[in-house]
Design a protein around this motif. Structure first.
Motif, mmCIF file in Angstrom:
data_model
loop_
_atom_site.group_PDB
_atom_site.id
_atom_site.type_symbol
_atom_site.label_atom_id
_atom_site.label_comp_id
_atom_site.label_asym_id
_atom_site.label_seq_id
_atom_site.Cartn_x
_atom_site.Cartn_y
_atom_site.Cartn_z
ATOM 1 N N LYS A 1 0.821 -1.206 0.000
ATOM 2 C CA LYS A 1 0.000 0.000 0.000
ATOM 3 C C LYS A 1 0.861 1.265 0.000
ATOM 4 C CE LYS A 1 -2.851 2.617 3.224
ATOM 5 N NZ LYS A 1 -1.772 3.520 3.661
ATOM 6 N N GLU B 1 1.096 4.010 -3.036
ATOM 7 C CA GLU B 1 0.720 5.415 -2.792
ATOM 8 C C GLU B 1 1.839 6.342 -3.235
ATOM 9 O OE1 GLU B 1 -2.347 5.061 0.995
ATOM 10 O OE2 GLU B 1 -0.423 6.078 1.241
ATOM 11 N N ASP C 1 1.576 9.254 -5.958
ATOM 12 C CA ASP C 1 1.989 10.630 -5.624
ATOM 13 C C ASP C 1 3.070 11.137 -6.582
ATOM 14 O OD1 ASP C 1 0.236 10.921 -3.557
ATOM 15 O OD2 ASP C 1 1.678 10.453 -1.968
ATOM 16 N N MET D 1 -1.383 11.222 -1.311
ATOM 17 C CA MET D 1 -1.683 10.018 -0.537
ATOM 18 C C MET D 1 -0.785 9.963 0.703
ATOM 19 S SD MET D 1 -4.103 8.602 -2.103
ATOM 20 C CE MET D 1 -4.685 10.184 -2.627
ATOM 21 N N GLN E 1 -5.953 0.106 -4.596
ATOM 22 C CA GLN E 1 -5.317 1.272 -5.209
ATOM 23 C C GLN E 1 -5.789 1.437 -6.653
ATOM 24 O OE1 GLN E 1 -3.476 3.641 -3.788
ATOM 25 N NE2 GLN E 1 -3.680 2.604 -1.812
ATOM 26 N N PHE F 1 -13.705 5.109 -0.798
ATOM 27 C CA PHE F 1 -12.564 5.969 -1.061
ATOM 28 C C PHE F 1 -12.991 7.396 -0.780
ATOM 29 C CE2 PHE F 1 -12.591 2.268 -3.715
ATOM 30 C CZ PHE F 1 -11.307 1.768 -3.562
ATOM 31 N N ARG G 1 -8.559 8.202 -1.466
ATOM 32 C CA ARG G 1 -7.839 7.403 -0.484
ATOM 33 C C ARG G 1 -8.727 6.270 0.015
ATOM 34 N NH1 ARG G 1 -3.772 9.119 2.568
ATOM 35 N NH2 ARG G 1 -4.143 11.291 2.037
ATOM 36 N N VAL H 1 -7.176 13.615 7.554
ATOM 37 C CA VAL H 1 -6.650 12.294 7.172
ATOM 38 C C VAL H 1 -5.546 11.854 8.133
ATOM 39 C CG1 VAL H 1 -7.244 12.438 4.750
ATOM 40 C CG2 VAL H 1 -5.091 13.402 5.512
ATOM 41 N N LYS I 1 -3.002 5.781 7.796
ATOM 42 C CA LYS I 1 -3.850 6.694 7.027
ATOM 43 C C LYS I 1 -5.099 6.025 6.451
ATOM 44 C CE LYS I 1 -0.156 7.091 4.813
ATOM 45 N NZ LYS I 1 0.786 7.169 3.734
ATOM 46 N N THR I 2 -5.529 4.934 7.096
ATOM 47 C CA THR I 2 -6.710 4.244 6.563
ATOM 48 C C THR I 2 -7.990 4.727 7.233
ATOM 49 O OG1 THR I 2 -6.328 2.499 8.148
ATOM 50 C CG2 THR I 2 -5.567 2.122 5.893
#
Ligand code: ADP
Ligand code: MG
Length: 607
Positions: free
Chosen positions: A29, A33, A37, A93, A178, A252, A256, A296, A302-303
């Motif tokens: 993950k 990300e 980015d 992200m 993703q 999402f 995210r 966030v 960051k989930t």
């Protein structure tokens, strides 16, 4: 007290790794990300051994200069955040600058990266967070990160890893998430050398959904709506395609992937009364909110997120999904075996004889049905206006109906156009009404249909359910606790059309009860409601109310196996075929199945 010392950067990274890097899927993950980015349009992920021994992510993004590549692995090193205020409106992200440091501290890493236009790229080799080798390499623009031997120096964590197949599945799910989060990026996943899936990166969510779920994607219902400043779009499963778990609920927020109980309940609330208990809708839903309307930075991985206005987020998803479900018009088709024409399945006469059941004396009503079914279809006459008083339906009722009881609530529904474009052929097994239209036929489960109609009607009586006063009160023995609970909830009972009084010693007497129920049924419903209250389950009023209305509708509805009065039957059919809200009974079973002429022709080998 022992002396306090500042922890070394390595130990601090190991501690952070405990939160950020729990298993191969979390490494996957973070690397994906970073690729997103970096502005990549193509990302290839690969795992071997469930991702424990080998995990690679290659992107064609902006790459890193040699000094940035070195810095990327130190803690709090990030290019995405400069000052505290930036935290208030994160659009990338990543932002914490700790993923690479954490991953590097528990694995062996090879990095190859090149910025556009640079003559050569940079290659680094790290073990346990230390850069051991650095060189110039020729490599394509973008970044390749290979993570090997995850947790090789942290056996305590290693012990928690599951079999490769389980870790591999989790890592696969991370890539899928993703890919669904970023339809504008083409993702490809290889697992032990085999391609598992790929998405085209054409910017369309549906293409990504197809890439990930294959043909199943075609059965989903699209969601697309706005609510205040928020937008929701994506796909949800139809109520009949509910899943045994929530594993396929993907949310999402601003691109995210997040876990959110709030959004989960907003989704499920939209399916209320349409789905069986213990089953769950599936979804791929993108919620877009202003960057400063969401925090966030509430979870190391960051989930999880926090909405400034939970209500707006909830409403956006809830009403968006509701609208999508309302638009679903098709009725489920009757599935006819394996689709092979019978003629092809049974090739020889012997075979046909061998496979046909022994002859039996035909039953009278079976013959009657065949005759009915063979009648050519004539556009039916307008149903007679119900001038004559409706005959009481043939019901096995335990008690005579009280005075004010309506003979059949179905007949008071909204007025409908007089000429039906269908014909009611009869009933199968006193359970399914057979209706023929121009090109298709329908089988209607009469109990399910009646139950739903009653349920909707009861629910429509927003304030109070209309009730009847019983001439002789119905005594209801429930026990001390349940009786007390019901008496405490007098206001709720009143809304539901009940008036009860204590009758001493764990007994109630029902003075008034909902119009649709006979006294015995009313007492049974009360017992159910008391049970719900006692278990404290779903203390929320709407749920309790709905649950009681289910029970009432179910008890008051015509039962399968009962003989039904033709006019009652006609009223049911009219409602079902004209009203789009009548698709499922309150337990989520279908009310009506469709059988098309084309389907039959195929099955009989005519087409
Ligand atoms: P964060 O993503 O929170 O900034 P990371 O530890 O994940 O922190 O990454 C640190 C930095 O390394 C990033 O801010 C970015 O500048 C750089 N980086 C990481 N991966 C890539 C990549 N695939 N392509 C370009 N730069 C990258
Ligand atoms: Mg990152």
């Amino acid at each position: 007290m022992p002396k306090i010392v500042q922890l070394s950067a390595h130990v601090a990274n190991l501690i952070a790794a405990g939160e950020v890097v729990q298993r191969p899927s979390s490494v996957m993950k973070e690397l994906l990300e970073n690729a997103v980015d970096a502005g990549a349009s193509q990302v290839t992920a690969e795992i071997r051994g469930g991702g424990m021994t080998f995990l690679r992510v290659t992107d064609n993004g902006c790459g890193m200069l040699p000094e940035d590549a070195r810095l990327a692995f130190s803690r709090h090193a990030t290019s995405k955040l400069r000052q505290a205020e930036d935290l208030a409106a994160i659009t990338t992200m990543g932002f914490r600058g700790e993923a690479l440091a954490a991953i590097a501290s528990v694995s062996r890493i090879d990095l190859m990266t090149k910025t556009p236009g640079a003559v050569a790229g940079t290659s680094l080799h790290l073990e346990s967070g230390q850069i051991l080798e650095e060189s110039e390499v020729g490599c394509p623009e973008g970044t390749t990160m290979i993570v090997r031997d995850l947790f090789f120096r942290t056996p305590a964590r290693m012990k928690f890893m599951k079999q490769d197949s389980v870790e591999g599945a989790a890592a696969t799910a991370a890539v899928q998430r993703q890919a669904l989060a970023h339809p504008e990026v083409a993702f490809r996943l290889l697992r032990d050398g085999k391609e598992i899936f790929h998405t085209p990166g054409d910017g369309k969510l549906l293409s990504a959904v197809y890439g990930v779920y294959g043909r199943e994607a075609g059965t989903l219902a699209p969601v697309d709506s706005h609510w205040e400043q928020n937008t929701v779009s994506g796909y949800v499963s139809k109520p009949t395609q509910a899943r045994p778990s929530r594993a396929h609920q993907l949310f999402f927020v601003n691109g995210r992937p997040v876990k959110s109980k709030l959004l989960q309940s907003a989704l499920e609330e939209a399916y209320r009364n349409q789905i069986m208990v213990g089953r769950f809708p599936a979804c791929v839903l993108h919620l877009t909110v202003p960057a400063n309307a969401v925090d966030v930075n509430v979870h190391p991985a960051k989930t999880e997120i926090k909405f400034l206005s939970e209500k707006q987020a909830f409403d956006c998803v809830h009403y968006g999904v509701l609208a999508a479900l309302r638009k679903l018009h098709d009725r489920q088709e009757v599935r006819l075996g394996e689709g092979k024409p019978v003629a092809q399945q049974l090739s020889s006469l012997q075979q046909i004889l061998a496979e046909s059941p022994r002859p039996q004396a035909p039953k009278a009503d079976a013959v009657a049905q065949v005759v009915l079914a063979q009648k050519p279809m004539i556009p039916g006459p307008a149903p007679k206006p119900q001038a004559q008083p409706p005959q009481p339906p043939l019901r096995k009722q335990p008690q005579p109906a009280p005075e004010k009881r309506q003979p059949d609530p179905v007949q008071q529904e909204i007025p409908l156009p007089p000429t039906p474009d269908y014909q009611i052929l009869g009933e199968l097994f006193d359970t399914y009404i057979v209706v023929q239209g121009a090109q298709e036929a329908w089988l209607i489960d009469k109990h399910a249909a009646h139950e739903r109609i009653l349920f909707e009607k009861l629910r429509a009586q927003r304030q109070e359910v209309s009730s009847q006063t019983l001439l002789t009160g119905q005594v209801c023995r429930l026990g001390e606790e349940q009786t007390a609970l019901l008496l405490e909830n007098g206001a709720l009972l009143e809304e539901l059309g009940y008036e009860v009084e204590s009758f001493g010693e764990g007994t109630l007497i029902v003075r008034r009860c909902p119009m649709e129920l006979d006294p015995q049924q009313a007492a049974e419903c009360l017992a159910d409601l008391a049970g719900d209250l006692a278990q404290g389950r779903d203390a929320d009023r709407d749920t309790l109310r709905d649950r009681l209305l289910h029970t009432m509708a179910c008890k008051a509805a015509i039962k399968a196996g009962w003989k039904t009065d033709p006019r009652e039957r006609e009223a049911l059919v009219r409602q079902v075929l004209r009203r789009d809200d009548l698709r499922y009974c309150p337990h989520g079973r279908p009310i009506c199945l469709k059988l098309t002429q084309a389907q039959l022709s195929r099955q009989f080998g005519r087409s």
